[in-house]
Design a protein around this motif. Structure first.
Motif, mmCIF file in Angstrom:
data_model
loop_
_atom_site.group_PDB
_atom_site.id
_atom_site.type_symbol
_atom_site.label_atom_id
_atom_site.label_comp_id
_atom_site.label_asym_id
_atom_site.label_seq_id
_atom_site.Cartn_x
_atom_site.Cartn_y
_atom_site.Cartn_z
ATOM 1 N N HIS A 360 -0.207 -4.854 -8.157
ATOM 2 C CA HIS A 360 0.278 -5.162 -6.808
ATOM 3 C C HIS A 360 -0.332 -4.244 -5.769
ATOM 4 C CE1 HIS A 360 3.056 -1.726 -6.330
ATOM 5 N NE2 HIS A 360 3.250 -1.828 -7.611
ATOM 6 N N PHE A 361 -0.633 -2.981 -6.146
ATOM 7 C CA PHE A 361 -1.244 -2.077 -5.171
ATOM 8 C C PHE A 361 -2.738 -2.356 -5.039
ATOM 9 C CE2 PHE A 361 -2.699 1.796 -3.155
ATOM 10 C CZ PHE A 361 -1.666 2.064 -2.279
ATOM 11 N N LYS A 362 -3.372 -2.830 -6.103
ATOM 12 C CA LYS A 362 -4.787 -3.213 -5.995
ATOM 13 C C LYS A 362 -4.940 -4.352 -4.985
ATOM 14 C CE LYS A 362 -6.381 -1.757 -10.567
ATOM 15 N NZ LYS A 362 -6.877 -2.170 -11.885
ATOM 16 N N TRP A 363 -3.969 -5.276 -4.975
ATOM 17 C CA TRP A 363 -4.017 -6.355 -3.987
ATOM 18 C C TRP A 363 -3.913 -5.787 -2.582
ATOM 19 C CZ3 TRP A 363 -0.083 -10.284 -6.515
ATOM 20 C CH2 TRP A 363 -0.670 -10.829 -7.658
ATOM 21 N N LYS A 364 -3.008 -4.819 -2.408
ATOM 22 C CA LYS A 364 -2.880 -4.186 -1.099
ATOM 23 C C LYS A 364 -4.173 -3.465 -0.715
ATOM 24 C CE LYS A 364 2.090 -3.423 -1.650
ATOM 25 N NZ LYS A 364 3.156 -2.421 -1.839
ATOM 26 N N ALA A 365 -4.788 -2.816 -1.706
ATOM 27 C CA ALA A 365 -6.035 -2.096 -1.444
ATOM 28 C C ALA A 365 -7.130 -3.056 -1.017
ATOM 29 C CB ALA A 365 -6.461 -1.326 -2.699
ATOM 30 N N GLN A 366 -7.153 -4.226 -1.661
ATOM 31 C CA GLN A 366 -8.156 -5.217 -1.298
ATOM 32 C C GLN A 366 -7.955 -5.702 0.131
ATOM 33 O OE1 GLN A 366 -7.649 -9.098 -2.608
ATOM 34 N NE2 GLN A 366 -9.584 -9.742 -1.741
ATOM 35 N N GLU A 367 -6.680 -5.879 0.529
ATOM 36 C CA GLU A 367 -6.376 -6.293 1.899
ATOM 37 C C GLU A 367 -6.823 -5.230 2.891
ATOM 38 O OE1 GLU A 367 -2.241 -7.073 1.946
ATOM 39 O OE2 GLU A 367 -2.377 -8.868 0.690
ATOM 40 N N ILE A 368 -6.622 -3.943 2.529
ATOM 41 C CA ILE A 368 -7.061 -2.853 3.400
ATOM 42 C C ILE A 368 -8.558 -2.906 3.592
ATOM 43 C CG2 ILE A 368 -7.318 -0.354 3.584
ATOM 44 C CD1 ILE A 368 -4.629 -0.108 2.083
#
Length: 435
Positions: A360-368
């Motif tokens: 779930h944090f990798k997805w956030k990182a990708q959005e960043i």
């Protein structure tokens, strides 16, 4: 085949009502179709309460925070999302949710959410530093930023003056730690530190407070999130505190937002605010003091090494950059829970690296990363380091797909039509981006 489904229906109904997870299904309008016994237990509602009402009317969270509504909008599943909110009974709820679209014959029928209740676990685990068994003092609070140094200096003065204190800040900023540090620094020392978690409908909290104030000892009374009490209970609380103002107790309270706004919206009693506002301390969110992130992680790793004998030197440059760019809406609490998730995956690593990040944090990182790119990024310039063609095309595709998805509020059907491709093809490309 239809007859077979009818025969199975009683078994489906029995399983739905007796599983240990909450199940909430809604149609495309957000109206409830299924609401099982476990979900009723978690959320304190009854089927009659929700039958004809949209979920936005039932729970106090913003539209973008509802995983059910997000899935209705995107027709994409959302996995392993932690959600904390208040139901209409004034109870704080924390769940881990998996939410799925219900699609038949390429038509979206609704969404279904499967929720695991971790409310009790949160109260035990979701306390930075608390579980290490340490006495919380100003020395154990990681604070290198100027805003937090000012917070601690003001808190030390409050401890010496023994005046009522109001701590103001978002959830997870560590207001409870500041309160306990004030308690441990106060002179003369108080015998007990007692936290009261305020709740809109919890009349027993006022009774417990009344009994404690009648005891002839010296205690630090910390009322956490006083705006969560109903105005009637706030008045009862104020009456008790006024009666014991001259006692040896030390009174501290916290709120989650600007007190003027809370008073204006009818969530905070003006007189109760005045009682605690002798010393007001604003605890800033982590996004406004990012220089505290790395020291906090270093302290975490030292304690982890002491407890479990696993020594990591710190973060990789990639993870450090992501952590410094991320907004941390859950503040220190969110950071520590993320660290817990990562440390459970550690084997032979020397650093906290990207591979340890939960999905779930990798997805956030990708959005960043995607949000930081502009069209200029893809313009070839003489002084710009060239990428291999495959890397360039992949990043250009990700940029373009994300922009189109944003244009259509992540509606897969509309975005795929605009891109001239099938839903399945677009969904495949999105999954590939997230790997």
């Amino acid at each position: 085949m239809d007859m077979h489904k009818e025969e199975l229906l009683p078994f489906y109904e029995f399983a739905t009502e007796h599983v240990s997870v909450g199940i909430h299904a809604v149609d495309t309008n957000g109206k409830t179709i299924i609401y099982n016994e476990k979900m009723r237990e978690i959320e304190g509602l009854h089927l009659a309460d929700i039958r004809d009402r949209s979920i936005l009317e039932l729970f106090q969270f913003e539209k973008e925070d509802s995983t059910l509504l997000k899935v209705l909008q995107t027709a994409e599943p959302v996995h392993n999302v932690k959600q904390t909110y208040w139901n209409q009974n004034g109870q704080e709820i924390t769940t881990i949710n998996d939410t799925y679209p219900i699609i038949e014959n390429n038509k979206l029928l609704g969404a279904i959410e499967i929720a695991r209740d971790i409310t009790t676990l949160e109260k035990l685990v979701y306390q930075p530093l608390r579980r290490y068994g340490e006495q919380i003092t100003f020395n154990t609070i990681t604070a290198v930023s100027e805003p937090m140094r000012e917070v601690i200096e003001t808190a030390k003065k409050a401890a010496a003056a023994r005046l009522p204190v109001l701590l103001i800040g978002e959830s997870g900023t560590g207001k409870d730690l500041i309160a306990e540090a004030i308690h441990n620094a106060s002179t003369p020392a108080n015998e007990n530190f007692i936290t009261y978690f305020c709740n809109r409908s919890d009349t027993s909290m006022i009774e417990r407070l009344k009994k404690q104030l009648q005891i002839s000892d010296s205690s630090t009374i910390f009322c956490e999130r006083i705006e969560y009490l109903s105005l009637e209970l706030q008045q009862d609380c104020l009456t008790l505190l006024e009666e014991h103002r001259q006692d040896s107790h030390l009174f501290i309270a916290s709120i989650g937002g600007d007190p003027i706004d809370l008073i204006g919206s009818g969530e905070l009693l003006k007189e109760l605010y005045y009682f605690f506002a002798s010393v007001s301390i604003i605890v800033p969110p982590l996004r406004n003091r990012r220089e505290d992130i790395k020291p906090f992680i270093n302290d975490y790793l030292k304690r982890y090494d002491k407890l479990f004998g696993k020594r990591l030197k710190g973060m990789s440059k990639e993870v450090e950059q992501l952590f410094m760019q991320y907004d941390w809406p859950g503040n220190l609490k969110e950071l520590e829970i993320l660290l817990d998730d990562m440390m459970s995956m550690v084997t032979n690593e020397d650093l906290i690296n990207y591979d340890l990040l939960p999905l779930h944090f990798k997805w956030k990182a990708q959005e960043i990363n995607s949000s930081e790119k502009t069209p200029d990024y893809f313009v070839v310039q003489n002084d710009k380091e060239l990428l291999p063609l495959d890397d360039y095309l992949r990043e250009a595709e990700e940029y373009y797909l994300n922009k189109v998805l944003d244009m259509y509020d992540h509606n897969i059907t509309k975005a795929s039509e605009a891109l001239g491709m099938s839903r399945q093809n677009l969904q495949y490309r999105i999954r590939k981006m997230k790997k």
